[in-house]
Design a protein around this motif. Structure first.
Motif, PDB file in Angstrom:
ATOM      1  N   PHE A  17      53.574  64.657 -39.141  1.00  0.00           N
ATOM      2  CA  PHE A  17      54.000  63.640 -38.190  1.00  0.00           C
ATOM      3  C   PHE A  17      55.257  62.922 -38.685  1.00  0.00           C
ATOM      4  CE2 PHE A  17      53.611  59.134 -36.716  1.00  0.00           C
ATOM      5  CZ  PHE A  17      53.908  59.391 -35.388  1.00  0.00           C
ATOM      6  N   ALA A  18      56.271  62.939 -37.865  1.00  0.00           N
ATOM      7  CA  ALA A  18      57.521  62.250 -38.199  1.00  0.00           C
ATOM      8  C   ALA A  18      57.902  61.362 -37.027  1.00  0.00           C
ATOM      9  CB  ALA A  18      58.622  63.271 -38.471  1.00  0.00           C
ATOM     10  N   PRO A  19      57.657  60.067 -37.129  1.00  0.00           N
ATOM     11  CA  PRO A  19      57.939  59.178 -35.989  1.00  0.00           C
ATOM     12  C   PRO A  19      59.431  59.108 -35.693  1.00  0.00           C
ATOM     13  CG  PRO A  19      57.340  57.911 -37.945  1.00  0.00           C
ATOM     14  CD  PRO A  19      57.115  59.350 -38.289  1.00  0.00           C
ATOM     15  N   LEU A  20      59.726  58.891 -34.423  1.00  0.00           N
ATOM     16  CA  LEU A  20      61.122  58.738 -34.013  1.00  0.00           C
ATOM     17  C   LEU A  20      61.742  57.551 -34.738  1.00  0.00           C
ATOM     18  CD1 LEU A  20      60.561  59.275 -30.185  1.00  0.00           C
ATOM     19  CD2 LEU A  20      61.710  60.859 -31.749  1.00  0.00           C
ATOM     20  N   ASP A  21      60.949  56.474 -34.844  1.00  0.00           N
ATOM     21  CA  ASP A  21      61.424  55.275 -35.528  1.00  0.00           C
ATOM     22  C   ASP A  21      60.268  54.719 -36.372  1.00  0.00           C
ATOM     23  OD1 ASP A  21      62.337  52.858 -36.384  1.00  0.00           O
ATOM     24  OD2 ASP A  21      62.485  51.936 -34.389  1.00  0.00           O
ATOM     25  N   PRO A  22      60.311  54.928 -37.684  1.00  0.00           N
ATOM     26  CA  PRO A  22      59.205  54.473 -38.542  1.00  0.00           C
ATOM     27  C   PRO A  22      58.969  52.976 -38.454  1.00  0.00           C
ATOM     28  CG  PRO A  22      60.740  55.882 -39.753  1.00  0.00           C
ATOM     29  CD  PRO A  22      61.390  55.573 -38.441  1.00  0.00           C
ATOM     30  N   ALA A  23      59.961  52.248 -37.986  1.00  0.00           N
ATOM     31  CA  ALA A  23      59.791  50.800 -37.859  1.00  0.00           C
ATOM     32  C   ALA A  23      59.051  50.437 -36.577  1.00  0.00           C
ATOM     33  CB  ALA A  23      61.149  50.102 -37.889  1.00  0.00           C
ATOM     34  N   ASN A  24      58.894  51.420 -35.701  1.00  0.00           N
ATOM     35  CA  ASN A  24      58.144  51.177 -34.477  1.00  0.00           C
ATOM     36  C   ASN A  24      57.512  52.481 -33.996  1.00  0.00           C
ATOM     37  OD1 ASN A  24      57.031  50.089 -32.167  1.00  0.00           O
ATOM     38  ND2 ASN A  24      58.945  50.168 -31.004  1.00  0.00           N
ATOM     39  N   VAL A  25      56.340  52.760 -34.550  1.00  0.00           N
ATOM     40  CA  VAL A  25      55.616  53.973 -34.192  1.00  0.00           C
ATOM     41  C   VAL A  25      54.877  53.681 -32.890  1.00  0.00           C
ATOM     42  CG1 VAL A  25      53.884  55.635 -34.933  1.00  0.00           C
ATOM     43  CG2 VAL A  25      55.356  54.535 -36.627  1.00  0.00           C
ATOM     44  N   ARG A  26      55.023  54.557 -31.904  1.00  0.00           N
ATOM     45  CA  ARG A  26      54.529  54.242 -30.564  1.00  0.00           C
ATOM     46  C   ARG A  26      53.503  55.265 -30.071  1.00  0.00           C
ATOM     47  NH1 ARG A  26      60.487  54.322 -28.495  1.00  0.00           N
ATOM     48  NH2 ARG A  26      60.633  55.488 -30.436  1.00  0.00           N
ATOM     49  N   MET A  27      52.355  54.786 -29.672  1.00  0.00           N
ATOM     50  CA  MET A  27      51.330  55.681 -29.116  1.00  0.00           C
ATOM     51  C   MET A  27      50.756  55.146 -27.809  1.00  0.00           C
ATOM     52  SD  MET A  27      48.136  55.131 -31.821  1.00  0.00           S
ATOM     53  CE  MET A  27      46.774  55.684 -30.794  1.00  0.00           C
ATOM     54  N   TYR A  28      50.403  56.084 -26.942  1.00  0.00           N
ATOM     55  CA  TYR A  28      49.880  55.749 -25.621  1.00  0.00           C
ATOM     56  C   TYR A  28      48.561  56.489 -25.424  1.00  0.00           C
ATOM     57  CZ  TYR A  28      49.848  54.905 -20.556  1.00  0.00           C
ATOM     58  OH  TYR A  28      49.525  54.488 -19.282  1.00  0.00           O
ATOM     59  N   LEU A  29      47.538  55.756 -25.013  1.00  0.00           N
ATOM     60  CA  LEU A  29      46.249  56.382 -24.717  1.00  0.00           C
ATOM     61  C   LEU A  29      45.896  56.102 -23.263  1.00  0.00           C
ATOM     62  CD1 LEU A  29      43.576  57.778 -25.695  1.00  0.00           C
ATOM     63  CD2 LEU A  29      42.730  55.486 -26.228  1.00  0.00           C
ATOM     64  N   CYS A  30      45.506  57.144 -22.541  1.00  0.00           N
ATOM     65  CA  CYS A  30      45.106  56.932 -21.159  1.00  0.00           C
ATOM     66  C   CYS A  30      43.799  56.151 -21.126  1.00  0.00           C
ATOM     67  CB  CYS A  30      44.940  58.268 -20.433  1.00  0.00           C
ATOM     68  SG  CYS A  30      46.533  59.052 -20.108  1.00  0.00           S
ATOM     69  N   ILE A 227      53.330  59.476 -29.760  1.00  0.00           N
ATOM     70  CA  ILE A 227      52.038  60.130 -29.553  1.00  0.00           C
ATOM     71  C   ILE A 227      51.468  59.770 -28.192  1.00  0.00           C
ATOM     72  CG2 ILE A 227      49.642  60.315 -30.378  1.00  0.00           C
ATOM     73  CD1 ILE A 227      50.726  59.513 -33.180  1.00  0.00           C
ATOM     74  N   HIS A 228      51.004  60.772 -27.484  1.00  0.00           N
ATOM     75  CA  HIS A 228      50.292  60.533 -26.228  1.00  0.00           C
ATOM     76  C   HIS A 228      48.918  61.178 -26.374  1.00  0.00           C
ATOM     77  CE1 HIS A 228      50.727  59.813 -21.707  1.00  0.00           C
ATOM     78  NE2 HIS A 228      49.456  60.071 -21.942  1.00  0.00           N
ATOM     79  N   ALA A 229      47.880  60.403 -26.131  1.00  0.00           N
ATOM     80  CA  ALA A 229      46.538  60.897 -26.413  1.00  0.00           C
ATOM     81  C   ALA A 229      45.610  60.722 -25.229  1.00  0.00           C
ATOM     82  CB  ALA A 229      45.970  60.161 -27.632  1.00  0.00           C
ATOM     83  N   GLY A 230      44.510  61.451 -25.280  1.00  0.00           N
ATOM     84  CA  GLY A 230      43.497  61.331 -24.237  1.00  0.00           C
ATOM     85  C   GLY A 230      42.470  62.446 -24.382  1.00  0.00           C
ATOM     86  N   GLY A 231      41.513  62.462 -23.500  1.00  0.00           N
ATOM     87  CA  GLY A 231      40.505  63.520 -23.508  1.00  0.00           C
ATOM     88  C   GLY A 231      41.117  64.830 -23.034  1.00  0.00           C
ATOM     89  N   VAL A 258      54.192  64.166 -29.682  1.00  0.00           N
ATOM     90  CA  VAL A 258      52.931  64.789 -30.081  1.00  0.00           C
ATOM     91  C   VAL A 258      51.875  64.489 -29.017  1.00  0.00           C
ATOM     92  CG1 VAL A 258      51.113  64.882 -31.841  1.00  0.00           C
ATOM     93  CG2 VAL A 258      53.484  64.427 -32.525  1.00  0.00           C
ATOM     94  N   TRP A 259      51.190  65.525 -28.591  1.00  0.00           N
ATOM     95  CA  TRP A 259      50.068  65.351 -27.656  1.00  0.00           C
ATOM     96  C   TRP A 259      48.770  65.585 -28.409  1.00  0.00           C
ATOM     97  CZ3 TRP A 259      50.260  63.772 -22.603  1.00  0.00           C
ATOM     98  CH2 TRP A 259      51.541  63.653 -22.048  1.00  0.00           C
ATOM     99  N   MET A 260      47.843  64.657 -28.245  1.00  0.00           N
ATOM    100  CA  MET A 260      46.551  64.835 -28.928  1.00  0.00           C
ATOM    101  C   MET A 260      45.431  64.722 -27.893  1.00  0.00           C
ATOM    102  SD  MET A 260      47.067  62.702 -32.442  1.00  0.00           S
ATOM    103  CE  MET A 260      45.535  63.313 -33.156  1.00  0.00           C
ATOM    104  N   HIS A 261      44.496  65.652 -27.968  1.00  0.00           N
ATOM    105  CA  HIS A 261      43.375  65.641 -27.028  1.00  0.00           C
ATOM    106  C   HIS A 261      42.056  65.795 -27.768  1.00  0.00           C
ATOM    107  CE1 HIS A 261      46.770  66.823 -24.345  1.00  0.00           C
ATOM    108  NE2 HIS A 261      46.152  65.978 -23.541  1.00  0.00           N
ATOM    109  N   ASN A 262      41.138  64.925 -27.447  1.00  0.00           N
ATOM    110  CA  ASN A 262      39.796  65.064 -28.020  1.00  0.00           C
ATOM    111  C   ASN A 262      38.948  65.938 -27.101  1.00  0.00           C
ATOM    112  OD1 ASN A 262      39.822  62.335 -26.387  1.00  0.00           O
ATOM    113  ND2 ASN A 262      37.701  63.057 -26.352  1.00  0.00           N
ATOM    114  N   GLU A 263      38.060  66.714 -27.718  1.00  0.00           N
ATOM    115  CA  GLU A 263      37.144  67.559 -26.941  1.00  0.00           C
ATOM    116  C   GLU A 263      36.058  66.696 -26.298  1.00  0.00           C
ATOM    117  OE1 GLU A 263      35.913  70.054 -25.554  1.00  0.00           O
ATOM    118  OE2 GLU A 263      37.371  71.657 -25.888  1.00  0.00           O
ATOM    119  N   MET A 264      35.278  67.316 -25.465  1.00  0.00           N
ATOM    120  CA  MET A 264      34.307  66.578 -24.657  1.00  0.00           C
ATOM    121  C   MET A 264      33.038  66.231 -25.421  1.00  0.00           C
ATOM    122  SD  MET A 264      35.639  66.261 -21.592  1.00  0.00           S
ATOM    123  CE  MET A 264      37.000  65.756 -22.610  1.00  0.00           C
TER     124      MET A 264
END
Length: 467
Positions: A17-30, A227-231, A258-264
């Motif tokens: 994982f290499a953030p675009l800006d280490p001073a502001n790591v950004r993630m979104y979860l649905c 990072i964008h995450a969700g099921g 980066v897209w991250m998905h958790n299994e059901m």
RNA sequence: GGCGGGUUGGCGGAGAGGUUACGCAGCGGAUUGCAAAUCCGUGAAGACCGGUUCGAUUCCGGUACCCGCCUCCA
């Protein structure tokens, strides 16, 4: 700095994982559609990505991570509930958000940096839709605005590994006469007078489901973020559509790196569903006396990338393990914030291996490294919540008077034992067990003392009656 | 029909191309008024068939079976 490796659903690879800006790591979860209590399946991504949030804060600094999780507060399910109950939509969403916070708090999930509500971002959505039309990626038809997948045909489907042709072959999409391609999806739809709606260039209407996440992530995290995450269920079509919308508005940007998905989640080996009767909410479990930490422990016991099975046996094992660990760490003085054990961080840095992290805690407990165990529990959000009661108690809302009465019972039981009146002692123990108080012997060297664990919900009167 | 995931010891569940995962249960022992807890010790695995390799449970291919998503319940 710890190198975090995460499996990127987009590339199917574990990447550093290499953030675009280490001073502001950004993630979104649905986040949830707020029309009812969150069920256990809803809780899995919240807990899993809460651990990711904690890890990112640890590595990049608490002030350098921005975590966004939305509330979908305009949706046909909400409208349907309002119609069925006669209650105003605002009441329903407000109440549900309150429930959601209470339930997720109980699971030890930290509150995100921002929790935007879709209805607060309608102008941004309208602007984005207008831009899509201007760029030739969307069209208005019969009060609707639709995204034209053919305008993005060569890219659409990259995340879920399908092509537009594949999908049309298996077509299970809503066919509507105003769609140019059956795969086109709704950006904006008309609202009847009794439905919530906002003025727009296409008449009074409301947004389609997917556009809100594009608009809110853009507003709060920018057109490119980490990072964008969700099921995994959201991978298609929701995330695919988000990508299409966002990338077409900002072709110069890259949206989520980066897209991250958790299994059901399953329950006793089967999909949780209302028809099977194995459907339950987080609140159902809490009300049954299952502590939030126990639920969290079970959820973290299986790697997020695999289907996870909720079973009664796991619940019992988790409860026994936590009780043991809390007993081990209970005697520690408050030594302030503790640095988490390196081995635990290493496990988490390897694609969020929460099961491996728990194994590290087992090893620490086995070698009686109480301080490190406490630090690890705290990092994972599994520490005993102080408000739950004093040492030795286990369970929600055991009040002090009940606890004191239970402890008095334990002292009386020990006195009987010391007087060698075993039949009276055993009888007391059995009767205590009947109202949910477990009496056991604690030994420290040669000194013995009685301990009461409040497992059930005894009333003060019941406890007094045993005296 | 399309897409994806899985198959590890009695059960749950990980990492790693070569050295004990870990937990629960079991078994032997210590301790114990009886229990519980605790402590010490201990056996047990990688669906099947091929391939790559000095060496694979770990990589590649195939077979079988299970599961999920695409369909208001995530």
């Amino acid at each position: 700095m710890t190198a975090i490796r995460l499996t990127n659903t987009m590339t199917h690879r574990k990447e550093v994982f290499a953030p675009l800006d280490p001073a502001n790591v950004r993630m979104y979860l649905c986040g949830p559609t707020v029309y009812d209590r969150a069920h256990l399946g809803n809780a899995r991504p919240v807990v899993v990505f809460d651990v990711l949030y904690r890890l990112l804060r640890h590595v990049y600094g608490p002030g350098h991570v921005t975590y966004v999780r939305n509330f979908t507060d305009v949706d046909d399910k909400i409208i349907a509930k309002a119609a069925a109950t006669g209650r105003p939509i605002g009441d329903i969403t407000e109440e549900t958000i309150g429930w959601y916070h209470a339930d997720m708090d109980a699971l030890g999930a930290l509150r995100p940096t921002h929790e935007p509500r879709a209805t607060d971002y309608i102008p941004q959505m309208v602007a984005m839709i207008e831009e899509l039309i201007a760029r030739g990626h969307a069209y208005a038809a019969e009060g609707h605005v639709l995204f034209a997948v053919d305008s993005w045909r060569e890219h659409y489907g990259a995340l879920s590994g399908r092509s537009v042709d594949d999908m049309i072959a298996g077509a299970r999409v809503e066919v509507a006469p105003y769609k140019r391609n059956p795969m086109d999806f709704v950006l904006w739809k008309p609202s009847a007078d009794d439905q919530p709606g906002w003025d727009s260039p296409w008449g009074k209407g409301r947004p389609g489901w997917h556009i809100e996440c594009s608009a809110m992530s853009d507003a709060l995290l920018g057109s490119s973020f980490d990072i964008h995450a969700g099921g995994i269920d959201l991978q298609f079509p929701h995330h695919e559509n988000e990508i299409a919308q966002s990338m077409c508005v900002h072709p110069e940007a890259s949206f989520a790196q980066v897209w991250m998905h958790n299994e059901m989640l399953q329950v006793e080996g089967k999909k949780m569903s209302k028809s099977l009767g194995n459907f339950f909410t987080v609140r159902d479990l809490l009300d049954k006396g299952v502590p939030g930490e126990v639920i969290r422990f079970v959820l973290l016991g299986t790697h997020y990338s695999k289907p996870m099975d909720w079973t009664e046996k796991k619940r019992e094992e988790a409860e026994a393990t936590l009780r043991k660990w809390w007993a081990l760490t209970a005697s520690l003085d408050d030594v302030g914030p503790l640095a988490p054990p390196k081995k635990l961080i290493d496990a988490l840095a390897n694609d969020l291996n929460t099961a491996g992290a728990i194994a590290v805690l087992h090893e620490l407990a086995g070698s009686v490294k109480a301080l490190e165990l406490a630090a690890g529990l705290e990092f994972l959000g599994l520490e005993e919540t102080p408000s739950l009661g004093a040492v030795g108690s286990f369970g929600l809302g055991v009040d002090t008077a009940v606890l004191e009465a239970a402890n008095a019972l334990a002292r009386r039981w020990m006195a009987l034992r010391e007087a060698k009146d075993f039949s009276a002692a055993d009888s007391l123990k059995v009767r205590a067990a009947e109202i949910g108080v477990e009496l056991t012997v604690l030994r420290e060297g040669k000194v013995q003392s009685g301990n009461a664990a409040v497992l059930g919900r005894p009333s003060l009167a019941q406890l007094e009656a045993l005296k």
